[in-house]
Design a protein around this motif. Structure first.
Motif, PDB file in Angstrom:
ATOM      1  N   GLU A   1      -3.232   5.831  10.017  1.00 26.93           N
ATOM      2  CA  GLU A   1      -3.750   4.997  11.106  1.00 26.93           C
ATOM      3  C   GLU A   1      -3.749   3.509  10.788  1.00 26.93           C
ATOM      4  O   GLU A   1      -3.643   2.677  11.682  1.00 26.93           O
ATOM      5  CB  GLU A   1      -5.159   5.428  11.499  1.00 26.93           C
ATOM      6  CG  GLU A   1      -5.195   6.730  12.267  1.00 26.93           C
ATOM      7  CD  GLU A   1      -6.601   7.184  12.616  1.00 26.93           C
ATOM      8  OE1 GLU A   1      -7.586   6.587  12.116  1.00 26.93           O
ATOM      9  OE2 GLU A   1      -6.713   8.141  13.390  1.00 26.93           O
ATOM     10  N   ASN A   2      -3.876   3.156   9.516  1.00 30.50           N
ATOM     11  CA  ASN A   2      -3.902   1.745   9.120  1.00 30.50           C
ATOM     12  C   ASN A   2      -2.578   1.273   8.537  1.00 30.50           C
ATOM     13  O   ASN A   2      -2.529   0.306   7.783  1.00 30.50           O
ATOM     14  CB  ASN A   2      -5.031   1.507   8.113  1.00 30.50           C
ATOM     15  CG  ASN A   2      -6.378   1.706   8.758  1.00 30.50           C
ATOM     16  OD1 ASN A   2      -6.634   1.219   9.848  1.00 30.50           O
ATOM     17  ND2 ASN A   2      -7.242   2.449   8.093  1.00 30.50           N
ATOM     18  N   PHE A   3      -1.502   1.947   8.899  1.00 34.91           N
ATOM     19  CA  PHE A   3      -0.177   1.601   8.390  1.00 34.91           C
ATOM     20  C   PHE A   3       0.348   0.322   9.030  1.00 34.91           C
ATOM     21  O   PHE A   3       0.266   0.151  10.243  1.00 34.91           O
ATOM     22  CB  PHE A   3       0.808   2.740   8.678  1.00 34.91           C
ATOM     23  CG  PHE A   3       2.194   2.454   8.182  1.00 34.91           C
ATOM     24  CD1 PHE A   3       2.567   2.847   6.908  1.00 34.91           C
ATOM     25  CD2 PHE A   3       3.110   1.777   8.964  1.00 34.91           C
ATOM     26  CE1 PHE A   3       3.841   2.579   6.434  1.00 34.91           C
ATOM     27  CE2 PHE A   3       4.388   1.514   8.505  1.00 34.91           C
ATOM     28  CZ  PHE A   3       4.753   1.907   7.234  1.00 34.91           C
ATOM     29  N   PHE A   4       0.907  -0.546   8.206  1.00 33.54           N
ATOM     30  CA  PHE A   4       1.592  -1.747   8.669  1.00 33.54           C
ATOM     31  C   PHE A   4       2.736  -2.045   7.709  1.00 33.54           C
ATOM     32  O   PHE A   4       2.642  -1.764   6.514  1.00 33.54           O
ATOM     33  CB  PHE A   4       0.665  -2.972   8.690  1.00 33.54           C
ATOM     34  CG  PHE A   4      -0.424  -2.889   9.708  1.00 33.54           C
ATOM     35  CD1 PHE A   4      -0.206  -3.264  11.031  1.00 33.54           C
ATOM     36  CD2 PHE A   4      -1.684  -2.425   9.358  1.00 33.54           C
ATOM     37  CE1 PHE A   4      -1.213  -3.183  11.974  1.00 33.54           C
ATOM     38  CE2 PHE A   4      -2.696  -2.350  10.294  1.00 33.54           C
ATOM     39  CZ  PHE A   4      -2.462  -2.725  11.600  1.00 33.54           C
ATOM     40  N   TRP A   5       3.793  -2.651   8.233  1.00 32.37           N
ATOM     41  CA  TRP A   5       4.844  -3.201   7.390  1.00 32.37           C
ATOM     42  C   TRP A   5       4.489  -4.633   7.059  1.00 32.37           C
ATOM     43  O   TRP A   5       3.786  -5.294   7.828  1.00 32.37           O
ATOM     44  CB  TRP A   5       6.193  -3.196   8.119  1.00 32.37           C
ATOM     45  CG  TRP A   5       6.777  -1.853   8.406  1.00 32.37           C
ATOM     46  CD1 TRP A   5       6.971  -1.296   9.638  1.00 32.37           C
ATOM     47  CD2 TRP A   5       7.261  -0.893   7.458  1.00 32.37           C
ATOM     48  NE1 TRP A   5       7.549  -0.050   9.513  1.00 32.37           N
ATOM     49  CE2 TRP A   5       7.738   0.217   8.181  1.00 32.37           C
ATOM     50  CE3 TRP A   5       7.348  -0.858   6.065  1.00 32.37           C
ATOM     51  CZ2 TRP A   5       8.288   1.344   7.564  1.00 32.37           C
ATOM     52  CZ3 TRP A   5       7.888   0.259   5.447  1.00 32.37           C
ATOM     53  CH2 TRP A   5       8.354   1.347   6.204  1.00 32.37           C
TER      54      TRP A   5
ATOM     55  N   VAL B   1       0.859  -1.190   0.000  1.00 34.27           N
ATOM     56  CA  VAL B   1       0.000   0.000   0.000  1.00 34.27           C
ATOM     57  C   VAL B   1       0.896   1.240   0.000  1.00 34.27           C
ATOM     58  O   VAL B   1       1.888   1.299   0.727  1.00 34.27           O
ATOM     59  CB  VAL B   1      -0.940   0.010   1.228  1.00 34.27           C
ATOM     60  CG1 VAL B   1      -1.730   1.307   1.300  1.00 34.27           C
ATOM     61  CG2 VAL B   1      -1.876  -1.192   1.179  1.00 34.27           C
ATOM     62  N   ASP B   2       0.553   2.219  -0.806  1.00 30.94           N
ATOM     63  CA  ASP B   2       1.344   3.448  -0.942  1.00 30.94           C
ATOM     64  C   ASP B   2       1.098   4.398   0.230  1.00 30.94           C
ATOM     65  O   ASP B   2       0.291   5.318   0.146  1.00 30.94           O
ATOM     66  CB  ASP B   2       1.022   4.149  -2.263  1.00 30.94           C
ATOM     67  CG  ASP B   2       1.531   3.392  -3.465  1.00 30.94           C
ATOM     68  OD1 ASP B   2       2.427   2.550  -3.301  1.00 30.94           O
ATOM     69  OD2 ASP B   2       1.031   3.653  -4.571  1.00 30.94           O
TER      70      ASP B   2
ATOM     71  N   LYS C   1       1.175  10.124  13.359  1.00 30.09           N
ATOM     72  CA  LYS C   1       1.530  11.327  12.602  1.00 30.09           C
ATOM     73  C   LYS C   1       0.351  11.979  11.898  1.00 30.09           C
ATOM     74  O   LYS C   1       0.355  13.192  11.700  1.00 30.09           O
ATOM     75  CB  LYS C   1       2.636  11.025  11.589  1.00 30.09           C
ATOM     76  CG  LYS C   1       3.937  10.528  12.215  1.00 30.09           C
ATOM     77  CD  LYS C   1       4.382  11.312  13.421  1.00 30.09           C
ATOM     78  CE  LYS C   1       5.063  12.595  13.089  1.00 30.09           C
ATOM     79  NZ  LYS C   1       5.516  13.348  14.277  1.00 30.09           N
ATOM     80  N   ALA C   2      -0.624  11.203  11.485  1.00 31.24           N
ATOM     81  CA  ALA C   2      -1.802  11.762  10.816  1.00 31.24           C
ATOM     82  C   ALA C   2      -2.849  10.663  10.655  1.00 31.24           C
ATOM     83  O   ALA C   2      -2.518   9.471  10.661  1.00 31.24           O
ATOM     84  CB  ALA C   2      -1.437  12.338   9.446  1.00 31.24           C
ATOM     85  N   GLU C   3      -4.068  11.075  10.491  1.00 26.35           N
ATOM     86  CA  GLU C   3      -5.165  10.121  10.346  1.00 26.35           C
ATOM     87  C   GLU C   3      -4.961   9.177   9.163  1.00 26.35           C
ATOM     88  O   GLU C   3      -5.299   7.997   9.232  1.00 26.35           O
ATOM     89  CB  GLU C   3      -6.489  10.880  10.183  1.00 26.35           C
ATOM     90  CG  GLU C   3      -7.706  10.003  10.237  1.00 26.35           C
ATOM     91  CD  GLU C   3      -8.993  10.805  10.205  1.00 26.35           C
ATOM     92  OE1 GLU C   3      -9.944  10.321   9.568  1.00 26.35           O
ATOM     93  OE2 GLU C   3      -9.044  11.895  10.803  1.00 26.35           O
TER      94      GLU C   3
END
Length: 150
Positions: free
Chosen positions: A91-95, A20-21, A86-88
């Motif tokens: 919120e769904n960031f994952f490695w 995901v970008d 850091k920002a909304e």
């Protein structure tokens, strides 16, 4: 030998979950700086960090006191937690779960630094999949295709 002397340059690559970008140019410098500080905390100096919207490269001098797997685990866990604050939109960031890592000869360190610095330019010509498959071929790494793109 009465002392332990080690100099292991390691080129680490991993992507965002499902590629995901997430890593846009507004956050990348701050993210890369944060990751550099994490590497330093684990006595593994980051020589260069770069990437694109969906993956990063880290060239570091791996400490003799930490296993590569542990360093990657800590960097991914802490940076993932950090970016979510850091920002909304993060919120769904994952490695992704996995990573690739390659040893780098001291004579090739500058070449790898330049390669990492120019990631956005490189990826105008080819995508992450091509890049990582080229590394696997270069380093003669056997892999199972079904685990590459989960």
């Amino acid at each position: 030998m009465s002392q332990s002397l080690v100099k292991n340059y390691v080129h680490i690559i991993f992507s965002t979950k499902n590629r995901v970008d997430f890593i846009d140019e507004t956050i990348e410098n701050e993210l890369f700086s944060y990751i550099a500080s994490l590497c330093k905390d684990f006595e593994s100096q980051a020589l260069q960090i770069g990437g694109t919207d969906n993956h990063i490269h880290i060239l570091c001098l791996l400490s003799r006191k930490i296993a590569l797997m542990k360093l990657v685990q800590e960097v991914k866990a802490h940076s993932s937690k950090w970016i979510k604050t850091k920002a909304e939109k993060y919120e769904n960031f994952f490695w992704q779960d996995g990573y690739a890592a390659f040893s780098v000869s001291p004579t090739n360190v500058n070449t790898v630094i330049n390669y990492i610095k120019n990631q956005r330019e490189h990826h105008k010509e080819f995508g992450f999949k091509t890049e990582i498959l080229n590394y696997y071929k270069k380093y003669q790494i056997e892999y199972d295709e079904k685990y590459l793109w989960d």
